[in-house]
Write a protein that holds these residues in place. Sequence first.
Motif, PDB file in Angstrom:
ATOM      1  N   LEU A 170      18.345 -48.958  11.005  1.00  0.00           N
ATOM      2  CA  LEU A 170      17.990 -47.584  11.367  1.00  0.00           C
ATOM      3  C   LEU A 170      18.404 -47.240  12.796  1.00  0.00           C
ATOM      4  O   LEU A 170      18.979 -46.172  13.040  1.00  0.00           O
ATOM      5  N   ASP A 171      18.120 -48.107  13.763  1.00  0.00           N
ATOM      6  CA  ASP A 171      18.484 -47.803  15.143  1.00  0.00           C
ATOM      7  C   ASP A 171      19.993 -47.612  15.283  1.00  0.00           C
ATOM      8  O   ASP A 171      20.454 -46.700  15.975  1.00  0.00           O
ATOM      9  N   SER A 172      20.766 -48.464  14.628  1.00  0.00           N
ATOM     10  CA  SER A 172      22.228 -48.329  14.683  1.00  0.00           C
ATOM     11  C   SER A 172      22.669 -47.010  14.072  1.00  0.00           C
ATOM     12  O   SER A 172      23.560 -46.331  14.600  1.00  0.00           O
ATOM     13  N   ARG A 173      22.056 -46.629  12.972  1.00  0.00           N
ATOM     14  CA  ARG A 173      22.436 -45.377  12.313  1.00  0.00           C
ATOM     15  C   ARG A 173      22.105 -44.162  13.178  1.00  0.00           C
ATOM     16  O   ARG A 173      22.857 -43.189  13.211  1.00  0.00           O
ATOM     17  N   ARG A 231      30.320 -54.938  15.744  1.00  0.00           N
ATOM     18  CA  ARG A 231      30.924 -55.806  16.751  1.00  0.00           C
ATOM     19  C   ARG A 231      30.013 -55.937  17.971  1.00  0.00           C
ATOM     20  O   ARG A 231      29.827 -57.037  18.508  1.00  0.00           O
ATOM     21  N   ALA A 232      29.439 -54.823  18.432  1.00  0.00           N
ATOM     22  CA  ALA A 232      28.545 -54.847  19.592  1.00  0.00           C
ATOM     23  C   ALA A 232      27.354 -55.766  19.341  1.00  0.00           C
ATOM     24  O   ALA A 232      26.955 -56.558  20.204  1.00  0.00           O
ATOM     25  N   PRO A 285      26.364 -40.287  18.739  1.00  0.00           N
ATOM     26  CA  PRO A 285      26.793 -40.398  20.138  1.00  0.00           C
ATOM     27  C   PRO A 285      27.836 -41.489  20.346  1.00  0.00           C
ATOM     28  O   PRO A 285      28.722 -41.342  21.198  1.00  0.00           O
ATOM     29  N   CYS A 286      27.778 -42.568  19.577  1.00  0.00           N
ATOM     30  CA  CYS A 286      28.798 -43.615  19.705  1.00  0.00           C
ATOM     31  C   CYS A 286      30.169 -43.100  19.270  1.00  0.00           C
ATOM     32  O   CYS A 286      31.192 -43.461  19.865  1.00  0.00           O
ATOM     33  N   ALA A 287      30.200 -42.231  18.257  1.00  0.00           N
ATOM     34  CA  ALA A 287      31.470 -41.664  17.809  1.00  0.00           C
ATOM     35  C   ALA A 287      32.115 -40.830  18.908  1.00  0.00           C
ATOM     36  O   ALA A 287      33.351 -40.786  19.023  1.00  0.00           O
ATOM     37  N   VAL A 288      31.300 -40.161  19.708  1.00  0.00           N
ATOM     38  CA  VAL A 288      31.819 -39.386  20.844  1.00  0.00           C
ATOM     39  C   VAL A 288      32.607 -40.295  21.782  1.00  0.00           C
ATOM     40  O   VAL A 288      33.686 -39.932  22.270  1.00  0.00           O
ATOM     41  N   ALA A 342      34.361 -43.554  11.120  1.00  0.00           N
ATOM     42  CA  ALA A 342      34.572 -44.807  10.399  1.00  0.00           C
ATOM     43  C   ALA A 342      34.734 -45.973  11.372  1.00  0.00           C
ATOM     44  O   ALA A 342      34.215 -47.070  11.144  1.00  0.00           O
ATOM     45  N   THR A 343      35.441 -45.756  12.474  1.00  0.00           N
ATOM     46  CA  THR A 343      35.616 -46.793  13.491  1.00  0.00           C
ATOM     47  C   THR A 343      34.285 -47.159  14.135  1.00  0.00           C
ATOM     48  O   THR A 343      34.038 -48.319  14.473  1.00  0.00           O
ATOM     49  N   THR A 344      33.424 -46.164  14.312  1.00  0.00           N
ATOM     50  CA  THR A 344      32.125 -46.389  14.951  1.00  0.00           C
ATOM     51  C   THR A 344      31.285 -47.400  14.192  1.00  0.00           C
ATOM     52  O   THR A 344      30.575 -48.212  14.796  1.00  0.00           O
ATOM     53  N   PHE A 345      31.348 -47.369  12.877  1.00  0.00           N
ATOM     54  CA  PHE A 345      30.554 -48.323  12.096  1.00  0.00           C
ATOM     55  C   PHE A 345      30.964 -49.755  12.442  1.00  0.00           C
ATOM     56  O   PHE A 345      30.113 -50.630  12.606  1.00  0.00           O
TER      57      PHE A 345
END
Length: 400
Positions: free
Chosen positions: A185-188, A359-360, A193-196, A351-354
């Motif tokens: 949930l936290d990742s979702r 990875r993080a 904002p990560c996609a930005v 898609a890259t953000t997932f």
Amino acid sequence: MDINSSNIEAIVRQVLGDMKGTSASSSVSSGGAIPSTAHVAMLTGLEKFEIKEYPMPTVGDDDILVKVEGCGVCGTDAHEFKRDPFGLIPVALGHEGTGEVVKVGKNVTKDSAGKPLKVGDKVVTCMIFKDNPDITMYDLNKQNVGGADVYGLLPDDDIHLNGWFSDYILVRGGSTVFNVSDLDLDSRILIEPCAVLIHAVERAKTTGILKFNSRVVVQGCGPIGLICIAILRTMGIENIVAVDGEEKRLSFAKEMGADHTVNFKEHKGIEALTEAVKDAFGGYYADFAFQCTGSPIAHSNIYKFIRNGGGLCELGFFINGGDATINPHFDICAKEITTVGSWVYTLRDYATTFDFLKRAKGIGLPMEKLITHKYPLSEINQALQTNLKMEGLKIAIVNK
């Protein structure tokens, strides 16, 4: 043939679904029956959300009904809450949301990336592109998505379930939706904002200057700057200097992968600050810089940190923050600085953000610590006030 009670139940559900012109996949998840009404945090005035109750809308053949699990509070939400710059009131806000699919129309079988989608899956939405042939999943270089619509910034209508600050949202046909059931949930909540930042880094890479061994300065250590540092670190870039005026944020920047930090409050004047940044790089200017604040002064300063022939990505101004003063000769021409701007993201960036989030987590970056405050929907006014006071990093609404 062995027909047990489970087989019989499945057959009955299929037959009933066919009789209604819908498939069995439009059934309710294991979470229980869908209620007859939904609750929405409707912004009805400046700094005033009211929890409204509306009838549950009909799910069309191409629609998806999602039970909301959580939604981050964006700076855009705070600006709308404080000033209504888009003139949307009354409006259901929230665009950093995620939840569980509880009902789908008969035509819904896969998400925007072609991944199977069914009741019980966890999803996020991206943009609503409508009829724009220049923006597709696989041809994203013609224009960015700044002109598209987004759930959480839609005018109110007779459906009302238009934003993620609610307990249910109706994702209409033609929207983009991604199955992210393999993320927690936290990742979702952090996907949007990560996609930005994924988009910003991809823009930076187009300059040909950002490389594995680049010296990179990141100015501004709010959520945007911190995520920027994390992405750079997952790319293998280690020589990162973070610049901010708050020690707590600078400390967190190191946790996210920054090698050194500079507190601009400890240095009087741009010359002294520039020297501090150079010292942090061992006497060198930065090869590349990311400007992650909405401050015109910060934008004016950032050029001073960059070497001749270096690069800059400006992504801090998601609203009109005012004019910045630079000297085109000294700041751009004489240095031959290559500059790119960055604005939101593309579907491919989503898609890259997932993959980035996985990875993080894999290399031990504490992404979940970005979410410093969680509020129930009933306390959304307090959540927005917390955001405005800058008392945390990422504020989130989480439904129990």
